[in-house]
Design an enzyme around this catalytic site. Structure first.
Site, PDB file in Angstrom:
ATOM      1  N   LYS A  23       0.835  -1.215   0.000  1.00 55.83           N
ATOM      2  CA  LYS A  23       0.000   0.000   0.000  1.00 55.83           C
ATOM      3  C   LYS A  23       0.866   1.260   0.000  1.00 55.83           C
ATOM      4  CE  LYS A  23      -2.088  -1.177   3.853  1.00 55.83           C
ATOM      5  NZ  LYS A  23      -1.376  -2.456   4.116  1.00 55.83           N
ATOM      6  N   ARG A 137      11.471  -4.834   5.693  1.00 55.16           N
ATOM      7  CA  ARG A 137      11.139  -3.450   5.323  1.00 55.16           C
ATOM      8  C   ARG A 137      11.973  -2.433   6.091  1.00 55.16           C
ATOM      9  NH1 ARG A 137       4.985  -1.484   5.498  1.00 55.16           N
ATOM     10  NH2 ARG A 137       5.002  -2.292   7.626  1.00 55.16           N
ATOM     11  N   ARG A 171      10.586  -0.152  11.653  1.00 56.85           N
ATOM     12  CA  ARG A 171       9.494   0.016  12.614  1.00 56.85           C
ATOM     13  C   ARG A 171       9.548  -1.048  13.696  1.00 56.85           C
ATOM     14  NH1 ARG A 171       4.307   0.548   8.800  1.00 56.85           N
ATOM     15  NH2 ARG A 171       3.426  -0.599  10.561  1.00 56.85           N
ATOM     16  N   ARG A 182      -1.195  -8.515  13.275  1.00 54.35           N
ATOM     17  CA  ARG A 182      -1.712  -7.544  12.297  1.00 54.35           C
ATOM     18  C   ARG A 182      -2.461  -8.251  11.165  1.00 54.35           C
ATOM     19  NH1 ARG A 182       3.805  -4.741  11.453  1.00 54.35           N
ATOM     20  NH2 ARG A 182       2.829  -3.655   9.716  1.00 54.35           N
TER      21      ARG A 182
END
Ligand code: ADP
Ligand code: ADP
Ligand code: ZN
Length: 228
Positions: A23, A137, A171, A182
């Protein structure tokens, strides 16, 4: 029709998909190609946490465990951001709505301006593979560009291709345990929105397991079609 109307935000795009679906990556592409504004409630919430606002204090713990932040908090943050003047040329919502209550609140906000959603794009992926995407990531702290250890590395290790910064961030919630929570939250609370937008004829399904660039081209053709 006449010059007296409140200017409308156009187009309004939604990116739906589990954590790691792409996204954020695709929202940035759409910003570049179409001059849209990426509205990421995850980014807005992380900024609120860093700033220590009341909303941030309430959101912090739930974000760390991978649950969804309370609808009222998220809706209020999104409403404030959506009313800023820079949104007038169009927005791409990244990570909002995530519940039916948020989707209904968004419909109400847009209705009040005679505005509608041009497309709700569902990025369809193989869940099991999202753990690898999420744990690899990292993001440039200078310009916000997203990278991946394997799938989208920087050209020079540790240096942003775009702005040259060496301030790379990972993160705290991008770990294998939190990702499972999640993904569960996505299936329980967000996946029903696929049907919600299907019933409203705004849903577009995109296979998001291919190359970043191929997916980006597919999204661009959807946007050209719906915003025409
Ligand atoms: P989301 O915002 O949906 O959580 P991101 O856009 O941050 O997802 O992508 C998650 C990670 O996977 C990032 O490190 C990104 O560089 C990488 N990524 C995004 N799209 C793809 C893709 N199509 N193939 C492989 N890796 C991808
Ligand atoms: P990703 O797309 O990788 O899942 P985000 O950056 O969109 O991650 O979101 C990070 C966290 O912020 C979520 O796990 C959740 O706790 C919170 N969050 C973000 N957007 C929303 C939302 N619309 N509703 C509720 N919680 C949200
Ligand atoms: Zn950078």
């Amino acid at each position: 029709m006449d010059g007296g109307h409140t200017p409308q935000i156009a187009p309004v795009l939604i990116l739906l998909g589990p954590p790691g679906a792409g996204k954020g990556t695709q929202a940035r592409m759409l910003e570049e190609k179409f001059g849209l504004i990426q509205l990421s409630t995850g980014d807005l919430l992380r900024a609120a946490v860093a700033a220590g606002t009341d909303a941030g204090k309430q959101a912090k713990q739930i974000m760390e465990t991978g649950g969804l932040v309370n609808d009222e908090i998220v809706i209020s943050i999104l409403r404030d951001r959506l009313s800023a003047p820079d949104c007038i040329n169009g927005v791409v919502l990244d990570g909002f709505p995530r519940t039916t209550a948020q989707a209904e609140a968004l419909d109400d906000m847009l209705d009040a301006q005679g505005q509608r959603i041009n497309a709700a794009i569902s990025l369809e992926v193989d869940d099991v593979k999202m753990v690898v995407r999420i744990t690899g990531r990292f993001t440039c702290g200078g310009c916000g560009e997203g990278y991946h250890d394997t799938f989208k590395p920087t050209k020079i290790a540790g240096r942003c291709d775009g702005c040259g910064s060496h301030d790379m961030k990972r993160r705290a919630d991008d770990n294998a345990t939190t990702v499972m929570a999640r993904l569960d939250a996505y299936h329980a609370q967000t996946a029903p929105l696929i049907e919600y937008y299907g019933q409203r004829n705004t849903l577009q399904r995109v296979d998001a397991m291919g190359d970043i660039e191929a997916i980006s081209n597919e999204l661009a053709s959807i946007v050209e079609h719906v915003a025409a």
